[in-house]
Design an enzyme around this catalytic site. Structure first.
Site, PDB file in Angstrom:
ATOM      1  N   TYR A 184       0.917  -1.258   0.080  1.00  0.00           N
ATOM      2  CA  TYR A 184      -0.176   0.066   0.063  1.00  0.00           C
ATOM      3  C   TYR A 184       0.753   1.287  -0.010  1.00  0.00           C
ATOM      4  O   TYR A 184       0.409   2.379  -0.185  1.00  0.00           O
ATOM      5  CB  TYR A 184      -1.073   0.253   1.189  1.00  0.00           C
ATOM      6  CG  TYR A 184      -1.887  -1.120   1.293  1.00  0.00           C
ATOM      7  CD1 TYR A 184      -2.165  -2.057   0.369  1.00  0.00           C
ATOM      8  CD2 TYR A 184      -2.547  -1.260   2.659  1.00  0.00           C
ATOM      9  CE1 TYR A 184      -2.939  -3.095   0.374  1.00  0.00           C
ATOM     10  CE2 TYR A 184      -3.524  -2.505   2.654  1.00  0.00           C
ATOM     11  CZ  TYR A 184      -3.570  -3.371   1.787  1.00  0.00           C
ATOM     12  OH  TYR A 184      -4.379  -4.383   1.767  1.00  0.00           O
ATOM     13  N   HIS A 210       0.864 -11.888   2.261  1.00  0.00           N
ATOM     14  CA  HIS A 210      -0.358 -10.845   1.549  1.00  0.00           C
ATOM     15  C   HIS A 210      -1.089 -11.832   0.569  1.00  0.00           C
ATOM     16  O   HIS A 210      -2.350 -11.909   0.230  1.00  0.00           O
ATOM     17  CB  HIS A 210       0.156  -9.740   0.725  1.00  0.00           C
ATOM     18  CG  HIS A 210      -0.779  -8.884   0.709  1.00  0.00           C
ATOM     19  ND1 HIS A 210      -0.364  -7.294   0.463  1.00  0.00           N
ATOM     20  CD2 HIS A 210      -2.225  -8.882   0.378  1.00  0.00           C
ATOM     21  CE1 HIS A 210      -1.303  -6.679   0.353  1.00  0.00           C
ATOM     22  NE2 HIS A 210      -2.385  -7.389   0.210  1.00  0.00           N
TER      23      HIS A 210
END
Length: 282
Positions: free
Chosen positions: A55, A113
């Site tokens: 991010y 992730h």
């Protein structure tokens, strides 16, 4: 209310730590606003921030903590090993990079992730997570976007001496993608289930069922979706950069969906609004 939930309520993790039942998601939150909106969320009572190396806002959201008048220990902070960085050495370096980027001594939770990189990559990343947990660089560990076959593979590794426990499993979850197979597996093994995209990226706001249920309780479709997630036992991670909606997303503890409403939200459909690495075969 369900367990008399409040924004301060938590669930117990296998690691022994507590995770707040409502998180603030910062996926695709630009760096130039990430700190400001995270301060806003924290001032409203959120104590759980879900970030990730991918991010590119770990630094900004962590910097928001003291700006909101809080100590680092007051906030549950998550990051993730990037999707294409699985493997022991790569994951170790990513953990160090995230600690440095966020300017923190530890994370409360680090997740893998995505299940990319094959078995060797996944288990190598897990080994790095277990080491990071033992050395105090993270308090809890887990996975995101693993299918049942990936979870089973990892659990076999853990029980055969790999160490650690799957404290958290994070997935896109909402009434149009409830993932009963995955959530059942996680709950059976004691893992807490986090739900990202609980608002379906605002793609379902006009659904008649959400409007009807919302009208019954004087709540918005978004609030109905978050409440559904909480009552399913999940930890929803709604994301917004709009102060009014950040507040709205937190005002979900003064009503309870009844059994009939929960049944109406059982769509039985499999319609992701984001990516779906759970189907990765390798």
């Amino acid at each position: 209310m369900v367990r008399n939930l409040t924004i301060k309520s938590t669930q117990k993790l296998l690691s022994g730590y507590e995770i707040p039942v409502l998180g603030y998601g910062v996926y695709q939150t630009p760096t130039n606003v990430a700190e400001k909106v995270t301060v806003e969320a924290l001032k409203l009572g959120y104590r759980h921030i879900d970030s990730a190396a991918a991010y590119k806002n770990e630094k900004e959201v962590t910097a928001a903590i003291p700006k909101a008048g809080l100590a680092r220990s007051d906030v549950f902070l998550t990051t993730k090993i990037p999707p294409r960085k699985n493997g022991y050495e790569s994951a170790r370096q990513c953990i160090e990079d995230s600690l440095k980027q966020a300017e923190t001594d530890y994370f409360d939770l680090i997740l893998i992730h995505a299940p990319y990189g094959g078995k060797e990559g996944r288990l190598g990343s897990w080994k790095a997570l277990v080491e990071a947990q033992k050395s105090g660089k993270t308090r809890s560990i887990g996975v995101s976007n693993f299918g049942v076959h990936h979870l089973t593979e990892l659990q076999e590794y853990i029980t055969s001496g790999g160490g650690g426990s799957i404290d958290v499993g994070q997935y896109e979850i909402h009434p149009w993608l409830a993932r009963p197979d995955i959530t059942s597996w996680l709950k059976k093994h004691g893992a807490v289930v986090q739900a990202y995209c609980p608002l379906v990226r605002n793609q379902r706001g006009d659904e008649p069922v959400l409007k009807e249920i919302g009208g019954k309780y004087g709540k918005t479709p978004a609030q109905v979706l978050i409440r559904w997630s909480l009552q399913m036992g999940f930890v929803p991670l709604p994301k917004s950069v709009t102060p009014e909606r950040i507040r709205e997303n937190s005002e979900v503890f003064d009503f309870e969906l009844d059994g009939g409403d929960m049944e109406r939200l059982e769509t039985g459909r499999y319609e992701p609004c984001a990516w779906d690495p759970t189907v990765e075969k390798d």
